[in-house]
Design a protein around this motif. Structure first.
Motif, mmCIF file in Angstrom:
data_model
loop_
_atom_site.group_PDB
_atom_site.id
_atom_site.type_symbol
_atom_site.label_atom_id
_atom_site.label_comp_id
_atom_site.label_asym_id
_atom_site.label_seq_id
_atom_site.Cartn_x
_atom_site.Cartn_y
_atom_site.Cartn_z
ATOM 1 N N LYS A 215 -41.688 54.265 7.467
ATOM 2 C CA LYS A 215 -43.123 54.440 7.252
ATOM 3 C C LYS A 215 -43.867 53.119 7.076
ATOM 4 C CE LYS A 215 -42.980 58.920 7.377
ATOM 5 N NZ LYS A 215 -43.609 59.646 8.519
ATOM 6 N N PHE A 216 -43.127 52.031 6.922
ATOM 7 C CA PHE A 216 -43.746 50.740 6.657
ATOM 8 C C PHE A 216 -43.079 49.633 7.467
ATOM 9 C CE2 PHE A 216 -44.025 53.362 2.876
ATOM 10 C CZ PHE A 216 -45.362 53.263 2.519
ATOM 11 N N ILE A 217 -43.850 48.561 7.697
ATOM 12 C CA ILE A 217 -43.300 47.322 8.209
ATOM 13 C C ILE A 217 -43.424 46.279 7.100
ATOM 14 C CG2 ILE A 217 -43.869 47.853 10.605
ATOM 15 C CD1 ILE A 217 -46.265 45.926 10.362
ATOM 16 N N PRO B 86 -35.664 51.923 13.006
ATOM 17 C CA PRO B 86 -35.685 52.777 14.218
ATOM 18 C C PRO B 86 -36.610 53.982 14.103
ATOM 19 C CG PRO B 86 -33.435 52.139 13.698
ATOM 20 C CD PRO B 86 -34.284 51.693 12.540
ATOM 21 N N ASP B 87 -36.884 54.457 12.880
ATOM 22 C CA ASP B 87 -37.760 55.618 12.715
ATOM 23 C C ASP B 87 -39.234 55.256 12.761
ATOM 24 O OD1 ASP B 87 -35.611 57.375 12.422
ATOM 25 O OD2 ASP B 87 -35.474 57.006 10.262
ATOM 26 N N HIS B 88 -39.526 53.961 12.864
ATOM 27 C CA HIS B 88 -40.923 53.536 12.898
ATOM 28 C C HIS B 88 -41.437 53.524 14.346
ATOM 29 C CE1 HIS B 88 -44.569 51.147 12.279
ATOM 30 N NE2 HIS B 88 -44.433 51.429 10.985
ATOM 31 N N PRO B 89 -42.692 53.922 14.574
ATOM 32 C CA PRO B 89 -43.253 53.954 15.944
ATOM 33 C C PRO B 89 -43.196 52.615 16.675
ATOM 34 C CG PRO B 89 -44.695 55.106 14.406
ATOM 35 C CD PRO B 89 -43.637 54.448 13.578
ATOM 36 N N VAL C 201 -50.750 49.514 11.310
ATOM 37 C CA VAL C 201 -49.769 50.390 10.655
ATOM 38 C C VAL C 201 -49.564 49.959 9.195
ATOM 39 C CG1 VAL C 201 -48.598 50.848 12.847
ATOM 40 C CG2 VAL C 201 -47.807 48.976 11.389
ATOM 41 N N PRO C 202 -49.152 50.872 8.305
ATOM 42 C CA PRO C 202 -48.945 50.535 6.895
ATOM 43 C C PRO C 202 -47.869 49.453 6.727
ATOM 44 C CG PRO C 202 -49.069 52.907 7.170
ATOM 45 C CD PRO C 202 -48.998 52.329 8.554
ATOM 46 N N ALA C 203 -48.124 48.535 5.825
ATOM 47 C CA ALA C 203 -47.196 47.428 5.581
ATOM 48 C C ALA C 203 -46.902 47.313 4.085
ATOM 49 C CB ALA C 203 -47.782 46.112 6.096
ATOM 50 N N ALA C 204 -45.687 46.841 3.784
ATOM 51 C CA ALA C 204 -45.275 46.569 2.402
ATOM 52 C C ALA C 204 -45.212 45.054 2.216
ATOM 53 C CB ALA C 204 -43.916 47.199 2.125
ATOM 54 N N TYR C 205 -45.592 44.593 1.021
ATOM 55 C CA TYR C 205 -45.555 43.149 0.747
ATOM 56 C C TYR C 205 -45.229 42.913 -0.718
ATOM 57 C CZ TYR C 205 -50.139 43.036 -1.601
ATOM 58 O OH TYR C 205 -51.177 43.199 -2.485
ATOM 59 N N ALA C 206 -45.110 41.619 -1.100
ATOM 60 C CA ALA C 206 -44.634 41.278 -2.440
ATOM 61 C C ALA C 206 -45.634 41.610 -3.544
ATOM 62 C CB ALA C 206 -44.276 39.800 -2.510
ATOM 63 N N ILE D 282 -40.067 42.136 14.857
ATOM 64 C CA ILE D 282 -41.103 42.340 15.875
ATOM 65 C C ILE D 282 -42.036 41.124 15.923
ATOM 66 C CG2 ILE D 282 -41.010 44.848 15.712
ATOM 67 C CD1 ILE D 282 -43.468 44.781 13.929
ATOM 68 N N ALA D 283 -42.556 40.856 17.138
ATOM 69 C CA ALA D 283 -43.484 39.740 17.359
ATOM 70 C C ALA D 283 -42.936 38.443 16.761
ATOM 71 C CB ALA D 283 -44.861 40.068 16.785
ATOM 72 N N GLN D 284 -41.664 38.149 17.061
ATOM 73 C CA GLN D 284 -41.001 36.992 16.449
ATOM 74 C C GLN D 284 -41.652 35.661 16.822
ATOM 75 O OE1 GLN D 284 -36.548 37.080 16.251
ATOM 76 N NE2 GLN D 284 -36.787 38.839 17.611
#
Length: 308
Positions: free
Chosen positions: A247-249, A187-190, A207-212, A269-271
């Protein structure tokens, strides 16, 4: 070659005994040093080696003032002896295992949250296995996929559970269940408040993203190729923490994310276009050697899924 070799023919117990003596002499570096190891006299050792050389029609070693050394043929026979004695030991262990109560050690490795995923039924498998093999010492650990593959290939672990991301020649794969992974934000993400129509690929990839943080299947790589990768988190738990920061998706399995989605702490998002499927596999090493403990665990695993 020192002699023209002839066909050896049948290898019996006596030849195997001679080969064991020959190996010990070679390991000890000479007849004198092998006396204590073999607990027989030097003259008896010499007779055995001479008889073996006659049997094989080869000169296996040089002994004299210059010291002890293997001939070229001796080195070949030494390597073949190690292989033969190892195979005989494997055969003996295999036969002994057929009637013995399962005992020893079993190491099972899991990637991420697989061990407690209800679809894997691992607690039930452990319960059944422990009843069938109470003398077996169990080790259960969590590790990275590549480390699990390495340990199973090297027989440091007996079985591993990983998301399928490549097929390795020396491994066998058994499908356990499938996971669908979606792209999430908190919820805190834009992006959380934007409608699906507003969530263009350009906005998502900006937007910044996290991955493995590791090489993945082609389909996953395709999703990540244009994303703004700014954080690495191999484990789902640490990736979730980054997503909840606002801060990340990042991608997570739907089953794992569901409690947070239900509480409104995450949103997919964008399922319709940002998703992929992971096939969860149990991996074991391809081998002809019978391992009663491992075989029993795999059978217990399959029986549990058959019941399901």
């Amino acid at each position: 070659m020192t002699r023209a070799s002839l066909p050896v023919g049948q290898i019996g117990d006596y030849e195997i005994k001679q080969l064991k003596i020959f190996k010990t002499v070679a390991d000890c570096g000479g007849f004198s040093a092998a006396e204590t190891e073999l607990n027989i006299s030097r003259s008896t050792i010499s007779i055995h080696i001479s008889n073996l050389e006659s049997r094989l029609n080869l000169t296996l070693c040089r002994r004299g003032r210059a010291g002890f050394s293997l001939t070229e043929e001796g080195s070949v026979v030494y390597d073949a002896t190690i292989k033969l004695l190892g195979e005989l030991e494997d055969f003996r262990n295999t036969i002994n295992d057929l009637d013995a109560q399962p005992a020893g050690h079993l190491t099972v490795l899991f990637s991420d949250t697989i061990s407690l995923d209800s679809r894997a039924k691992i607690p039930k498998v452990f319960q059944r296995f422990a009843k069938l093999a109470p003398e077996v010492y169990l080790t259960s650990e969590v590790a990275r996929m590549t480390e699990i593959e390495r340990q199973v290939m090297n027989e440091e672990a007996d079985i591993g559970f990983i998301p399928f991301h490549r097929s390795l020649e020396g491994l066998e794969y058994q499908h356990i269940y499938s996971d669908t992974c979606y792209l999430y934000c908190s919820p805190d993400h834009p992006l959380y408040s934007l409608s699906e129509e507003e969530l263009s690929d350009e906005i998502i990839d900006g937007v910044p993203a996290a991955y493995a943080g590791m090489k993945t299947q082609e389909i996953i790589h395709g999703h990540l190729a244009n994303m703004n990768l700014k954080a690495t988190a191999y484990n789902y738990e640490s990736r979730l923490a980054l997503l909840l920061s606002g801060k990340f998706i990042g991608f997570l399995p739907a089953q794992y994310a569901k409690p947070y989605v239900d509480r409104g702490e995450l949103r997919a998002i964008a399922q319709d276009r940002r998703f992929y499927t992971l096939e969860i596999m149990a991996i074991t090493k391809k081998t002809s050697t019978v391992n009663k403990v491992r075989s029993l665990f795999i059978k217990t695993l399959r029986d549990s899924y058959r019941d399901q």
